[in-house]
Design a protein around this motif. Structure first.
Motif, mmCIF file in Angstrom:
data_model
loop_
_atom_site.group_PDB
_atom_site.id
_atom_site.type_symbol
_atom_site.label_atom_id
_atom_site.label_comp_id
_atom_site.label_asym_id
_atom_site.label_seq_id
_atom_site.Cartn_x
_atom_site.Cartn_y
_atom_site.Cartn_z
ATOM 1 N N ALA A 160 0.913 -1.163 -0.132
ATOM 2 C CA ALA A 160 0.231 0.409 -0.044
ATOM 3 C C ALA A 160 0.841 1.458 -0.249
ATOM 4 O O ALA A 160 0.332 2.102 -1.085
ATOM 5 N N VAL A 161 2.183 1.228 0.986
ATOM 6 C CA VAL A 161 2.885 2.824 1.040
ATOM 7 C C VAL A 161 4.051 2.655 0.139
ATOM 8 O O VAL A 161 3.398 3.891 -0.776
ATOM 9 N N VAL A 162 3.747 1.281 -0.984
ATOM 10 C CA VAL A 162 5.263 1.397 -1.867
ATOM 11 C C VAL A 162 3.987 2.097 -3.511
ATOM 12 O O VAL A 162 4.935 2.598 -4.270
ATOM 13 N N ALA A 163 2.484 1.397 -3.725
ATOM 14 C CA ALA A 163 2.158 2.072 -4.109
ATOM 15 C C ALA A 163 1.247 3.344 -4.645
ATOM 16 O O ALA A 163 0.952 4.199 -5.844
ATOM 17 N N SER A 164 1.358 3.946 -3.367
ATOM 18 C CA SER A 164 0.834 5.051 -2.830
ATOM 19 C C SER A 164 1.874 6.276 -3.603
ATOM 20 O O SER A 164 1.398 7.278 -3.884
ATOM 21 N N VAL A 165 3.074 5.811 -3.561
ATOM 22 C CA VAL A 165 4.784 6.576 -2.892
ATOM 23 C C VAL A 165 4.881 7.067 -4.681
ATOM 24 O O VAL A 165 5.102 7.943 -5.506
ATOM 25 N N LEU A 166 4.166 5.564 -5.094
ATOM 26 C CA LEU A 166 4.684 5.423 -6.944
ATOM 27 C C LEU A 166 3.916 6.450 -7.689
ATOM 28 O O LEU A 166 4.202 7.139 -8.591
ATOM 29 N N PHE A 167 2.799 5.753 -7.658
ATOM 30 C CA PHE A 167 1.621 6.474 -7.271
ATOM 31 C C PHE A 167 1.395 8.665 -7.584
ATOM 32 O O PHE A 167 1.568 8.359 -9.264
ATOM 33 N N PHE A 168 1.710 8.092 -6.699
ATOM 34 C CA PHE A 168 1.746 9.892 -6.588
ATOM 35 C C PHE A 168 3.226 10.840 -7.220
ATOM 36 O O PHE A 168 3.310 11.314 -7.816
ATOM 37 N N GLY A 169 4.545 9.603 -7.279
ATOM 38 C CA GLY A 169 5.371 10.609 -7.620
ATOM 39 C C GLY A 169 5.720 10.539 -9.334
ATOM 40 O O GLY A 169 6.380 10.529 -9.978
ATOM 41 N N MET A 170 4.628 8.809 -9.797
ATOM 42 C CA MET A 170 4.615 9.223 -11.297
ATOM 43 C C MET A 170 3.790 10.550 -11.862
ATOM 44 O O MET A 170 4.229 11.416 -12.748
ATOM 45 N N ILE A 171 2.742 11.181 -10.773
ATOM 46 C CA ILE A 171 1.695 12.177 -11.003
ATOM 47 C C ILE A 171 2.591 13.640 -10.713
ATOM 48 O O ILE A 171 1.931 14.090 -11.875
ATOM 49 N N LEU A 172 3.665 13.526 -9.895
ATOM 50 C CA LEU A 172 4.191 14.695 -9.899
ATOM 51 C C LEU A 172 4.920 14.911 -10.690
ATOM 52 O O LEU A 172 5.081 16.583 -11.306
ATOM 53 N N THR A 173 5.686 13.647 -11.223
ATOM 54 C CA THR A 173 6.740 14.008 -11.705
ATOM 55 C C THR A 173 5.840 13.960 -13.563
ATOM 56 O O THR A 173 6.935 15.425 -13.977
ATOM 57 N N GLU A 174 5.513 13.287 -13.779
ATOM 58 C CA GLU A 174 4.510 13.898 -15.080
ATOM 59 C C GLU A 174 4.260 15.553 -15.373
ATOM 60 O O GLU A 174 4.590 16.731 -16.018
ATOM 61 N N GLN A 175 3.687 16.362 -14.026
ATOM 62 C CA GLN A 175 3.032 17.538 -13.822
ATOM 63 C C GLN A 175 4.201 18.153 -14.429
ATOM 64 O O GLN A 175 4.485 19.534 -14.572
ATOM 65 N N LEU A 176 5.460 18.236 -13.729
ATOM 66 C CA LEU A 176 7.093 18.774 -13.628
ATOM 67 C C LEU A 176 7.658 19.397 -14.755
ATOM 68 O O LEU A 176 8.021 19.697 -15.810
#
Length: 255
Positions: A160-176
């Motif tokens: 749950a922790v890994v999936a949540s952080v990975l999803f957030f990281g992908m979305i944030l990196t996408e926007q940046l």
């Protein structure tokens, strides 16, 4: 004869096959980093669903809602019923159908030109909820039905922790990336997708995770496969985070 007596011809309804052909032409190229199931299987299933949804006059948001219903029905099943072959197959099928509809909403948006920030927001909110609630539902189900020893509950918790952080990281990196004018993660760099890369990243493929639940009737096998998927995803997260940080630090440095 009056003009009112002259009827304009009624256009013939578009066929399913013609919609599929138009949809193929409207597809964006697959990212080179896309894993095998998502690229070769789910994308095609989503195309068939998109053609049906288009003829049924569904909106992309309606398709997103259908995806959510299938996915969260599977998540509820994980909590309510103890592990068995029947449960595993049902959960796997429900998740895979939900995943196919998840692919279809974006394809329908491109086909109809009805993409919107609200639709993208809704899609991401559903995805963010499912990636964290699925492992937590597995954890709760295991605990309620005394399916495994307590130590095994750490694995879905880590997931749950890994999936949540990975999803957030992908979305944030996408926007940046978009803000800096770089190529978005979803589009990846130009070039022919690699079959080898698509196979090597299979452990991180959401479709493979869905299929793995079919092993719930053989609990030792499921625990091994699920744990290996979690480990592979955690390692991928670490490697991706390092790469994304270095990339963004370089882009932010003064020339």
């Amino acid at each position: 004869m009056s003009d009112s007596a002259i009827e304009s011809p009624v256009p013939a309804p578009e066929s399913y096959g013609s919609v599929l052909r138009r949809l193929s032409a409207a597809q964006k190229p697959a990212a080179r980093s896309a894993p095998a199931y998502s690229r070769f299987v789910n994308r095609r299933l989503g195309r068939y669903i998109t053609a049906w949804a288009y003829l049924a006059r569904l909106t992309p948001n309606a398709v997103t809602a259908i995806s959510a219903v299938w996915t969260f029905a599977a998540i509820v099943l994980l909590i309510v019923f103890p592990a068995s072959w029947g449960l595993g197959v049902a959960v796997a099928v429900f998740l895979l159908v939900g995943y196919a509809f998840d692919s279809a909403d974006g394809q329908l948006s491109r086909l109809t030109g009805r993409s919107s920030p609200a639709g993208e927001w809704l899609d991401h909110m559903v995805d963010a909820t499912k990636v964290v609630s699925m492992p937590l539902a597995l954890l709760v189900g295991f605990y309620l039905h005394r399916t495994v020893v307590v130590a095994w509950l750490v694995v879905p918790l880590i997931s749950a922790v890994v999936a949540s952080v990975l999803f957030f990281g992908m979305i944030l990196t996408e926007q940046l990336r978009r803000r800096s004018g770089a190529v978005p993660l979803a589009e990846d760099l130009p070039g022919r997708p690699s079959w080898l890369r698509a196979v090597l990243v299979l452990p991180m493929d959401y479709g493979v995770l869905c299929v793995s639940f079919a092993l719930l009737g053989w609990l030792p096998g499921f625990l091994v496969v699920y744990t290996l998927i979690v480990i592979a995803t955690a390692l991928f997260l670490v490697a991706a985070a390092v790469r994304w940080f270095r990339e963004l630090r370089t882009e932010g440095s003064p020339s």
